[in-house]
Design an enzyme around this catalytic site. Structure first.
Site, PDB file in Angstrom:
ATOM      1  N   GLU A  79       0.854  -1.199   0.000  1.00 16.01           N
ATOM      2  CA  GLU A  79       0.000   0.000   0.000  1.00 16.01           C
ATOM      3  C   GLU A  79       0.882   1.238   0.000  1.00 16.01           C
ATOM      4  OE1 GLU A  79      -2.504  -0.185   3.479  1.00 16.01           O
ATOM      5  OE2 GLU A  79      -3.041  -2.257   3.035  1.00 16.01           O
ATOM      6  N   LYS A 109       2.236   4.627   1.402  1.00 18.09           N
ATOM      7  CA  LYS A 109       2.302   5.212   2.750  1.00 18.09           C
ATOM      8  C   LYS A 109       1.925   6.686   2.618  1.00 18.09           C
ATOM      9  CE  LYS A 109       5.098   5.271   6.926  1.00 18.09           C
ATOM     10  NZ  LYS A 109       4.826   6.646   7.316  1.00 18.09           N
ATOM     11  N   ASP A 158       1.203  10.399   3.408  1.00 12.26           N
ATOM     12  CA  ASP A 158       1.846  11.283   4.368  1.00 12.26           C
ATOM     13  C   ASP A 158       0.819  12.236   4.976  1.00 12.26           C
ATOM     14  OD1 ASP A 158       3.868  12.167   5.882  1.00 12.26           O
ATOM     15  OD2 ASP A 158       4.879  13.311   4.316  1.00 12.26           O
ATOM     16  N   TYR A 215      -7.201   2.161   5.996  1.00  9.31           N
ATOM     17  CA  TYR A 215      -6.382   1.002   5.660  1.00  9.31           C
ATOM     18  C   TYR A 215      -6.376  -0.115   6.697  1.00  9.31           C
ATOM     19  CZ  TYR A 215      -3.189   4.211   8.065  1.00  9.31           C
ATOM     20  OH  TYR A 215      -2.649   5.100   8.947  1.00  9.31           O
ATOM     21  N   LYS A 246      10.749   3.441   3.391  1.00  6.58           N
ATOM     22  CA  LYS A 246      10.773   4.903   3.256  1.00  6.58           C
ATOM     23  C   LYS A 246      11.569   5.294   2.017  1.00  6.58           C
ATOM     24  CE  LYS A 246       8.834   6.639   7.073  1.00  6.58           C
ATOM     25  NZ  LYS A 246       9.547   7.258   8.147  1.00  6.58           N
ATOM     26  N   CYS A 283      10.425  49.491  -0.282  1.00  5.81           N
ATOM     27  CA  CYS A 283       9.717  48.747  -1.322  1.00  5.81           C
ATOM     28  C   CYS A 283      10.509  48.858  -2.631  1.00  5.81           C
ATOM     29  CB  CYS A 283       8.318  49.323  -1.511  1.00  5.81           C
ATOM     30  SG  CYS A 283       7.460  48.654  -2.935  1.00  5.81           S
ATOM     31  N   CYS A 295       7.982  51.077  -5.147  1.00  6.77           N
ATOM     32  CA  CYS A 295       7.608  52.478  -4.911  1.00  6.77           C
ATOM     33  C   CYS A 295       8.563  53.178  -3.950  1.00  6.77           C
ATOM     34  CB  CYS A 295       6.173  52.572  -4.406  1.00  6.77           C
ATOM     35  SG  CYS A 295       5.977  51.997  -2.713  1.00  6.77           S
ATOM     36  N   CYS A 314       4.613  46.597   2.274  1.00  2.61           N
ATOM     37  CA  CYS A 314       4.621  47.951   1.750  1.00  2.61           C
ATOM     38  C   CYS A 314       3.218  48.466   2.012  1.00  2.61           C
ATOM     39  CB  CYS A 314       4.914  47.917   0.250  1.00  2.61           C
ATOM     40  SG  CYS A 314       4.531  49.472  -0.556  1.00  2.61           S
ATOM     41  N   CYS A 330       1.136  52.190  -4.208  1.00  2.00           N
ATOM     42  CA  CYS A 330       2.248  51.422  -4.771  1.00  2.00           C
ATOM     43  C   CYS A 330       1.775  50.710  -6.040  1.00  2.00           C
ATOM     44  CB  CYS A 330       2.739  50.395  -3.743  1.00  2.00           C
ATOM     45  SG  CYS A 330       3.939  49.248  -4.419  1.00  2.00           S
TER      46      CYS A 330
END
Ligand code: IVH
Length: 674
Positions: free
Chosen positions: A116, A118, A120, A225, A313, A407, A410, A425, A430
């Site tokens: 199956e 795995k 996460d 499962y 894994k 920024c 601007c 900003c 802007c």
């Protein structure tokens, strides 16, 4: 007559519930779409409307009941009668061959293996009593988990009723699909919030929410499962057990395969190591289980894990590259985000040259510098991220990357707002923000102006033909023809698309304005509740927080937004252009066509109610055409005072407002129902 109508409504509600649940089951459990979205939406809306008129017929398994309940103080503990075990790991083919040898030694018969994916995510346990959902829990430490019944109820692939009346406990994984993870993080970044490191953290953060409404908004899914308590089910193998879960309506993962030898298992592993990137959810390995339950029993367990299973894994996919530059971009709300520009490298199936660094804190924390050699990986298999800096390869003259102060577009000073990690900003003029705001306004969930892409908007803005979103509605054919690559036909189409957007129902405009924290869902709720932009812009914070599903952050943001003089000017322009300010769906107030004592009344609920929760009473009052708010004022018509009511009751007495007890409220509910 009324009785007849009531019976008809009950029958229709039952039929709609059944049909929508069937569609939903096919979509969320069977991964098969059997109805078009707009048909589903229409039936769903019909059900919402009917349930609001006839709340006594709302059933527990109605699809409308998956939206989450009020917030909890904390989670209750759940003791797992059968401990939720973990798995031992294998990191190589050799580990796997050794596992096979142990299995062969401990079992008297030849075994087959179930492979199956795995998944996460987060391990969960679900209980069903006679086929009805009866609780869900996290794994916790394996013996004691947390009760997350209400949160799991909002996950659409968790059936409320099984296809058979089984009393069982099943276990599986709750996860966030990759696409939802990307969308969630984008939104969080835009809001200046911290992003989730990977889909697993995002799923965990979403499930362990005291407010199930948050969970509901997160698009989680499940794969089951394991059967922990079989009840009346009889299965001799893992393969059979999973098929039976499928038949019961519980979602299982279909990439599974029974293998007759460990060599076949290895082929499966190699196959899925390749396929991994194309799956819509993240996996971190393959679980190999002895398929036959009789052999599982023979082989047995260690304290922590079964000896008949192992998790292979996958090696973490990483690549080494060099940071060439850090680019800063400004989002619609002024959040300034750094992106690492790197020497292109191959990583997990694609060439990568950019990685978001999320915010300056992260640059500082990881001490990322220009020309540093770094290791990168993909979060959720998709988003490239810098994992670590190879400090030993750094040249002696390198210096920490300085925090930007201005920024880049601007040049105004950047600030840190409140507790935010993001730099912002805050200059409303802007250019970068205005351009992003224009893109957002025309986007699909906002005003949905087709054909008006980023390039056209950019030109319109740079040429001074528009200065804000309202400007779009005053454009002429000549304006469009003055742009690059725009001929008469497309000018005509664009003008038509812009004109058509004037007739949108107002939730699109509310979302399109880009009010902080107001996503498309909140915009819909506000539009429905207030009916028009004119009422919304006058709303007080308490009026907005009185809406069950909206909180203080949204309310504050909305009120602050409409206070701004430039916003008021913008709204005047939009009004001048004849842009619709009304909600064109079914209004809540119209829903309560039936007579009720609450119609048009403002009600405050205070003290402890015994038969109703405050939320459910408030919902009921609103479905009957009333409005509930949190504060007592001269505008309040009725105060419903439960046990131990305090200052609100005193204030109501002072103001001479009608005071009801819970029984009087319930009597009024009854009278409205008949
Ligand atoms: S079986 C006794 N099957 O991996 C059996 N676990 O490292 C225990 N997981 O806690 C679990 N996909 O959260 C099993 N197909 C799968 C799985 C799976 C993901 C997770 C699960 C477990 C962890 C063990």
């Amino acid at each position: 007559m009324a009785e007849n109508q009531n019976q008809q409504a009950a029958a229709r509600i039952r039929a709609l519930t059944k049909q929508l649940n069937q569609y939903s089951h096919e979509y969320y459990v069977k991964d098969r779409q059997t109805v078009e979205d707009h048909v589903y939406d229409k039936l769903y809306q019909e059900l919402v409307d009917l349930e609001q008129k006839f709340p006594e017929w709302v059933s527990l398994d109605s699809p409308t009941q998956r939206v989450g309940d009020h917030a909890l103080e904390g989670f209750k503990k759940v003791i797992h009668e059968q401990p939720m075990l973990s798995l031992s790991n294998a990191f190589s083919k050799r580990d796997l061959l050794e596992f096979d040898q142990r299995v062969q030694k401990l079992s008297s018969k030849a075994v087959s293996y179930m492979c199956e994916l795995k998944i996460d995510g987060l391990a969960i346990s679900l209980k069903y009593q006679n086929g009805h959902y009866n609780g869900g829990a996290t794994r916790g430490d394996g013996t004691v988990g947390e009760d997350i019944t209400r949160n799991l109820r909002t996950v659409k692939s968790v059936p409320i009723n099984l296809q058979q009346p089984l009393t069982i406990e099943v276990r599986g994984e709750c996860y966030m699909p990759k696409a939802s993870f990307v969308a969630l993080n984008q939104l969080r970044e835009e809001n200046g919030e911290e992003v989730f490191a990977n889909p697993r953290n995002a799923a965990a953060g979403s499930l362990r929410q005291l407010d199930s409404k948050v969970t509901s908004s997160r698009n989680l899914s499940t794969f089951l499962y394991t059967v922990a308590d079989f009840g009346a089910l009889t299965a001799a193998t893992q393969a059979e057990a999973l098929d039976q879960l499928d038949a019961a309506g519980l979602r299982t993962n279909h990439e599974r395969r029974v293998c007759r030898s460990i060599e076949e298992v290895w082929t499966y592993i190699e196959e899925y190591q390749e396929k991994r990137q194309t799956l819509p959810y993240e996996i971190d390995g393959i679980v190999v289980k002895v398929n036959e339950f009789s052999s599982q029993a023979e082989i047995g367990y260690t304290v922590k894990a079964p000896k008949w299973a192992i998790a292979y894994k996958f090696p973490a996919e990483e690549a080494k590259t060099v940071i060439q530059d850090i680019e800063w971009t400004i989002g619609r709300t002024g959040v300034v985000t750094p992106t690492a520009i790197m020497t292109p490298v191959r990583l997990a199936g694609s060439t990568v040259s950019r990685a978001s660094l999320h915010n300056y804190d992260l640059i500082q924390e990881k001490d990322i510098r220009l020309l540093d050699a770094v290791m990168i990986h993909k979060a959720g298999d998709i988003i490239p991220e810098v994992t670590s800096v190879l400090i030993e390869e750094r040249s002696i003259d390198s210096a920490p990357y300085p925090m930007p102060t201005h920024c880049p577009v601007c040049q105004s000073r950047l600030v840190h707002l409140d507790e935010e990690v993001a730099l912002r900003c805050i200059n409303p003029m802007c250019k970068a923000q205005i351009k992003e705001g224009l893109n957002h306004f025309v986007s699909r969930n906002a005003m949905n102006i087709e054909g008006l892409g980023q390039k056209v908007l950019e030109q319109l803005y740079e040429k001074g033909l528009i200065k804000d979103v309202a400007g779009l509605y005053f454009l002429t054919e000549t304006d469009f023809l003055s742009l690059d690559k725009i001929k008469e036909k497309s000018a005509h189409n664009l003008l038509q698309a812009i004109a058509a957007s004037k007739n949108n129902s107002v939730e699109r405009l509310i979302f399109g304005l880009g009010i902080r924290h107001v996503g498309s869902k909140a915009a819909k709720i506000l539009a429905e509740y207030f009916g028009s932009l004119r009422s919304l812009k006058k709303a007080a914070v308490e009026e907005i927080t009185a809406i069950d599903s909206l909180g203080g952050i949204i309310a504050d943001s909305v009120v602050q937004y409409f206070k701004k003089p430039e916003v008021q000017e913008l709204l005047q322009e939009l009004e001048k252009a004849d842009v619709n300010f009304e909600y064109l769906g079914v209004k809540k107030s119209e829903i309560a066509a039936i007579e009720s004592a609450f119609k048009g009344k403002t009600v405050v609920l205070t003290g402890k109610l015994t038969e109703y929760t405050r939320e459910s009473a408030s919902e009921k009052i609103e479905s009957l055409g009333g409005k509930t708010t949190g504060t007592v004022s001269k505008k309040t018509d009725i105060v419903v005072a439960g046990k131990e009511a305090g200052s609100k009751l005193t204030k109501a007495q002072k103001l001479g407002i009608a005071i009801w007890n819970e029984q009087q409220m319930m009597k009024a509910f009854k009278e409205s129902d008949s």
